[in-house]
Scaffold this motif. Sequence first.
Motif, PDB file in Angstrom:
ATOM      1  N   THR A   1      -2.017   2.101   5.279  1.00 22.78           N
ATOM      2  CA  THR A   1      -0.895   1.194   5.087  1.00 22.78           C
ATOM      3  C   THR A   1       0.243   1.911   4.359  1.00 22.78           C
ATOM      4  O   THR A   1       0.030   2.538   3.325  1.00 22.78           O
ATOM      5  CB  THR A   1      -1.320  -0.038   4.279  1.00 22.78           C
ATOM      6  OG1 THR A   1      -2.382  -0.713   4.964  1.00 22.78           O
ATOM      7  CG2 THR A   1      -0.149  -0.994   4.090  1.00 22.78           C
TER       8      THR A   1
ATOM      9  N   ARG B   1       2.999   2.599   1.921  1.00 24.50           N
ATOM     10  CA  ARG B   1       3.376   2.104   0.600  1.00 24.50           C
ATOM     11  C   ARG B   1       4.350   3.089  -0.036  1.00 24.50           C
ATOM     12  O   ARG B   1       4.039   4.283  -0.162  1.00 24.50           O
ATOM     13  CB  ARG B   1       2.147   1.963  -0.320  1.00 24.50           C
ATOM     14  CG  ARG B   1       1.227   0.812   0.037  1.00 24.50           C
ATOM     15  CD  ARG B   1      -0.036   0.829  -0.818  1.00 24.50           C
ATOM     16  NE  ARG B   1       0.231   0.570  -2.226  1.00 24.50           N
ATOM     17  CZ  ARG B   1       0.292  -0.651  -2.760  1.00 24.50           C
ATOM     18  NH1 ARG B   1       0.137  -1.724  -1.998  1.00 24.50           N
ATOM     19  NH2 ARG B   1       0.500  -0.804  -4.054  1.00 24.50           N
TER      20      ARG B   1
ATOM     21  N   ARG C   1       7.885   3.452  -3.047  1.00 28.13           N
ATOM     22  CA  ARG C   1       8.396   2.871  -4.293  1.00 28.13           C
ATOM     23  C   ARG C   1       9.808   3.372  -4.560  1.00 28.13           C
ATOM     24  O   ARG C   1      10.232   4.405  -4.066  1.00 28.13           O
ATOM     25  CB  ARG C   1       7.474   3.178  -5.466  1.00 28.13           C
ATOM     26  CG  ARG C   1       7.507   4.563  -6.123  1.00 28.13           C
ATOM     27  CD  ARG C   1       7.508   5.767  -5.289  1.00 28.13           C
ATOM     28  NE  ARG C   1       7.303   7.028  -5.970  1.00 28.13           N
ATOM     29  CZ  ARG C   1       8.253   7.875  -6.354  1.00 28.13           C
ATOM     30  NH1 ARG C   1       9.516   7.583  -6.181  1.00 28.13           N
ATOM     31  NH2 ARG C   1       7.941   9.025  -6.934  1.00 28.13           N
TER      32      ARG C   1
ATOM     33  N   ALA D   1       9.922   0.829   4.767  1.00 30.43           N
ATOM     34  CA  ALA D   1       8.725   0.029   4.524  1.00 30.43           C
ATOM     35  C   ALA D   1       8.696  -1.194   5.431  1.00 30.43           C
ATOM     36  O   ALA D   1       7.638  -1.558   5.973  1.00 30.43           O
ATOM     37  CB  ALA D   1       8.662  -0.394   3.057  1.00 30.43           C
TER      38      ALA D   1
ATOM     39  N   GLY E   1       4.880  -2.160   5.919  1.00 31.87           N
ATOM     40  CA  GLY E   1       4.188  -1.760   4.698  1.00 31.87           C
ATOM     41  C   GLY E   1       4.740  -2.438   3.462  1.00 31.87           C
ATOM     42  O   GLY E   1       5.348  -3.513   3.529  1.00 31.87           O
ATOM     43  N   ALA E   2       4.556  -1.786   2.316  1.00 36.40           N
ATOM     44  CA  ALA E   2       4.928  -2.357   1.023  1.00 36.40           C
ATOM     45  C   ALA E   2       5.989  -1.505   0.345  1.00 36.40           C
ATOM     46  O   ALA E   2       5.927  -0.272   0.367  1.00 36.40           O
ATOM     47  CB  ALA E   2       3.697  -2.468   0.127  1.00 36.40           C
TER      48      ALA E   2
ATOM     49  N   LEU F   1       7.574  -1.057  -3.418  1.00 38.96           N
ATOM     50  CA  LEU F   1       7.341  -1.380  -4.820  1.00 38.96           C
ATOM     51  C   LEU F   1       8.528  -0.931  -5.660  1.00 38.96           C
ATOM     52  O   LEU F   1       9.163   0.087  -5.371  1.00 38.96           O
ATOM     53  CB  LEU F   1       6.074  -0.693  -5.332  1.00 38.96           C
ATOM     54  CG  LEU F   1       4.781  -0.905  -4.533  1.00 38.96           C
ATOM     55  CD1 LEU F   1       3.626  -0.167  -5.209  1.00 38.96           C
ATOM     56  CD2 LEU F   1       4.454  -2.367  -4.372  1.00 38.96           C
TER      57      LEU F   1
ATOM     58  N   TRP G   1      10.255  -7.217  -3.882  1.00 43.41           N
ATOM     59  CA  TRP G   1       9.118  -6.381  -4.260  1.00 43.41           C
ATOM     60  C   TRP G   1       8.058  -7.246  -4.922  1.00 43.41           C
ATOM     61  O   TRP G   1       8.348  -8.324  -5.456  1.00 43.41           O
ATOM     62  CB  TRP G   1       9.574  -5.276  -5.217  1.00 43.41           C
ATOM     63  CG  TRP G   1      10.319  -5.799  -6.416  1.00 43.41           C
ATOM     64  CD1 TRP G   1       9.788  -6.243  -7.593  1.00 43.41           C
ATOM     65  CD2 TRP G   1      11.740  -5.985  -6.526  1.00 43.41           C
ATOM     66  NE1 TRP G   1      10.777  -6.685  -8.431  1.00 43.41           N
ATOM     67  CE2 TRP G   1      11.983  -6.537  -7.805  1.00 43.41           C
ATOM     68  CE3 TRP G   1      12.831  -5.731  -5.677  1.00 43.41           C
ATOM     69  CZ2 TRP G   1      13.269  -6.834  -8.248  1.00 43.41           C
ATOM     70  CZ3 TRP G   1      14.104  -6.034  -6.113  1.00 43.41           C
ATOM     71  CH2 TRP G   1      14.316  -6.573  -7.384  1.00 43.41           C
TER      72      TRP G   1
ATOM     73  N   GLN H   1      -0.629   3.487  -8.048  1.00 42.04           N
ATOM     74  CA  GLN H   1      -0.049   2.487  -7.155  1.00 42.04           C
ATOM     75  C   GLN H   1      -0.340   2.752  -5.676  1.00 42.04           C
ATOM     76  O   GLN H   1       0.175   2.061  -4.810  1.00 42.04           O
ATOM     77  CB  GLN H   1       1.461   2.406  -7.384  1.00 42.04           C
ATOM     78  CG  GLN H   1       1.814   1.887  -8.783  1.00 42.04           C
ATOM     79  CD  GLN H   1       3.294   1.603  -8.916  1.00 42.04           C
ATOM     80  OE1 GLN H   1       4.129   2.506  -8.898  1.00 42.04           O
ATOM     81  NE2 GLN H   1       3.632   0.326  -9.049  1.00 42.04           N
TER      82      GLN H   1
ATOM     83  N   ILE I   1       0.572   5.083  -3.617  1.00 44.87           N
ATOM     84  CA  ILE I   1       1.769   5.382  -2.833  1.00 44.87           C
ATOM     85  C   ILE I   1       1.421   6.384  -1.736  1.00 44.87           C
ATOM     86  O   ILE I   1       0.869   7.449  -2.008  1.00 44.87           O
ATOM     87  CB  ILE I   1       2.879   5.949  -3.745  1.00 44.87           C
ATOM     88  CG1 ILE I   1       3.276   4.929  -4.809  1.00 44.87           C
ATOM     89  CG2 ILE I   1       4.081   6.383  -2.913  1.00 44.87           C
ATOM     90  CD1 ILE I   1       3.765   3.597  -4.260  1.00 44.87           C
TER      91      ILE I   1
END
Length: 291
Positions: free
Chosen positions: A2, A4, A6, A30, A35-36, A38, A68, A217, A219
Amino acid sequence: MTFRTRFAPSPTGPLHLGHAYSGLFAFDLAQRAGGAFLLRIDDIDASRSRPEWEAQIYDDLTWLGLTWPKPVRRQSEHLPAYRAALSYLWARGLLYPCSCSRRDIAAAASAPQEDSPPIGPDGIVYPGTCRPSHPPEGTLPETVLRLDMRRALGTLQAQALRPLLGFKEDGAGPEGQTGQIRLDPEALVETIGDVVLARGGMGGSYHLSVVVDDAVQRITHVIRGRDLFGATAIHVVLQRLLELPTPIYHHHRLIRDETGKRLAKRDDARAIAKYRADGLTPRQIREMVGL
């Protein structure tokens, strides 16, 4: 895996157009990857960080349309994690105390018998004034600590842990570097040297804290400006020493002023808050930075 990533600004001044580009670019990637994204607050330098600037970060990014997960990781709340990483490296004999000031380093590196001092990611490459012949013993001291780069690389080679140092670059470095980037250990010693991993009154340096945070995290993709491309070699070495995963890196172009100079926190005239006050919209900010 996934996706991720930031965005990790420091609350030491107003966010400017360069921050807008970096945050929006990472957020967009992202979103496209499902995805994510942050947000992390790089406030490990308590002497320069201010709560009002942190509040402005949240306000500006929300106005730009970024979202976020909560809570946000603030480095000042995780100092024991950085201390634990330092203790691990100290116990392996890879750190040593340093009492040199910036002026001392400049003087030693610029001695008459020396050539022009090499410049690395942190400025003048440390000439090794305080480097001991043997690893120091005892408990981890509360002072400036440097990584013995040659000893650290020797440790990695002796352990035969993924002997080829390197990382994957999805963007491009300052000289167009992309794809799988291999790192030459001897070049790391000569062009980067013994970087600072801890400063007095701080839990760890930027290099140490960012490596620990990215691992905690989970990442997978580090997205940041090309001005940090040179620091990636340091981060890869620390990841190997601390037995942490190495993310994929994407170093993007920098937003510059009319003279070609990279924007910095002192460029208040290009602060996001000023454009907001002047009535611009988030879409217009996107257009200004080429998104």
